[in-house]
Scaffold this motif. Structure first.
Motif, PDB file in Angstrom:
ATOM      1  N   ASP A  11      22.542 -74.425 -84.276  1.00  0.00           N
ATOM      2  CA  ASP A  11      23.206 -75.550 -84.941  1.00  0.00           C
ATOM      3  C   ASP A  11      23.952 -76.418 -83.928  1.00  0.00           C
ATOM      4  N   LEU A  34      32.453 -68.702 -88.668  1.00  0.00           N
ATOM      5  CA  LEU A  34      31.008 -68.825 -88.473  1.00  0.00           C
ATOM      6  C   LEU A  34      30.226 -68.925 -89.780  1.00  0.00           C
ATOM      7  N   TRP A  79      28.711 -64.567 -79.063  1.00  0.00           N
ATOM      8  CA  TRP A  79      29.167 -65.912 -79.405  1.00  0.00           C
ATOM      9  C   TRP A  79      29.048 -66.798 -78.171  1.00  0.00           C
ATOM     10  N   VAL A 121      27.209 -78.440 -83.358  1.00  0.00           N
ATOM     11  CA  VAL A 121      28.529 -78.340 -83.972  1.00  0.00           C
ATOM     12  C   VAL A 121      29.543 -79.166 -83.189  1.00  0.00           C
ATOM     13  N   LEU A 142      27.028 -71.214 -90.469  1.00  0.00           N
ATOM     14  CA  LEU A 142      26.434 -71.625 -89.198  1.00  0.00           C
ATOM     15  C   LEU A 142      25.331 -70.654 -88.802  1.00  0.00           C
ATOM     16  N   THR A 143      24.323 -71.163 -88.135  1.00  0.00           N
ATOM     17  CA  THR A 143      23.246 -70.324 -87.621  1.00  0.00           C
ATOM     18  C   THR A 143      22.978 -70.697 -86.175  1.00  0.00           C
ATOM     19  N   LYS A 197      32.604 -76.888 -86.937  1.00  0.00           N
ATOM     20  CA  LYS A 197      31.829 -77.333 -88.097  1.00  0.00           C
ATOM     21  C   LYS A 197      30.572 -78.045 -87.614  1.00  0.00           C
ATOM     22  N   LYS A 198      29.593 -78.143 -88.516  1.00  0.00           N
ATOM     23  CA  LYS A 198      28.354 -78.847 -88.192  1.00  0.00           C
ATOM     24  C   LYS A 198      28.627 -80.340 -88.099  1.00  0.00           C
TER      25      LYS A 198
END
Length: 249
Positions: free
Chosen positions: A229, A222, A196, A231, A225-226, A248-249
């Motif tokens: 991204d 997660l 992470w 965020v 999410l990829t 979050k995105k």
């Protein structure tokens, strides 16, 4: 006194104690709480000084892997839990071979923590295909060629929630996929390394410069999410550990 005697006299003394029912029972009393924990996960702790090898998974017709668990904490204590002082003992270095079956060996401490590490490594190279250890949590993998057509994967596990982090010690874990390669009639192991990390701008509140660093995060946070991204996120900092509160995105 028992641990002190083993520490002074080594593997021979450990094996002698394990041969005696009363001494063996005393030695394993220290693992009573862990035994209940392991039983709940259907991974019973062997209390005879041997390895635990009852978990078998079939991958193809007549082809399987067997998970072998070694207890590296047999003589752990505040005085003896130091690198190079632990023992597995000869009784745990017994792993029978079976046609079409490969061994995956797991233990808590890496090999260099054992006084009998040389004997253990020789035995692993002759029996196992994968060796997984933890404790230090410096994620690494080393595939060693034992002989033509036979390799041994030495996997050092990371930690999803380490006590601290820096450039080499970070939040990391692995997903391991076991398959049977029908073309080569051999075990195929795929390792998916995970860590992470977030690249962020300056955080004046904690005097951080822009950097890429690791954060503690849950699987649920997660979802969706990829890697790569952009965020927005919030976190809390406690004792040097940065934990994601929301993302979050």
């Amino acid at each position: 006194m028992m641990l002190a005697a083993i520490g002074n006299e080594g593997e021979a003394k450990l094996d002698a104690f394990l041969e005696e029912a009363v001494a063996r029972e005393v030695l394993y009393l220290r693992f009573e709480e862990y035994r209940r924990f392991a039983d709940a996960y259907q991974c019973p702790l062997d209390c005879s000084g041997n390895s635990s090898a009852e978990r078998r998974v079939e991958l193809a017709d007549g082809r399987a892997i067997r998970f072998v668990r070694l207890n590296s904490a047999l003589i752990c204590s505040r005085r003896k839990d130091e690198k190079g002082n632990l023992l597995l003992g000869a009784r745990q270095r017994v792993m029978n071979e079976a046609i079409g079956e490969e061994l995956v060996v797991l233990t808590h401490h890496p090999l260099d923590w054992y006084a009998d590490s040389a004997e253990t490594k020789r035995f692993l190279r002759s029996r196992a295909r994968v060796f997984i250890s933890g404790h230090e949590h410096l994620a690494a993998v080393d595939v060693q060629n034992v002989e033509p057509g036979r390799d041994l994967m030495m996997l050092a596990a990371g930690a999803t929630t380490p006590d601290s982090f820096d450039d080499t010690y970070t939040y990391a874990y692995n997903i391991i996929q076991f398959d049977w390669d029908e073309n080569d009639d051999a075990l195929a192991v795929t390792l998916y390394a995970r860590a992470w990390t977030i690249s962020h701008g300056a955080v004046p509140a904690v005097q951080w410069q822009p950097m890429t660093m690791a954060f503690s995060v849950t699987e649920d946070q997660l979802k969706g999410l990829t890697a790569g991204d952009r965020v927005s996120f919030s976190f809390r900092l406690e004792g040097g550990r940065a934990t994601i509160v929301s993302i979050k995105k």
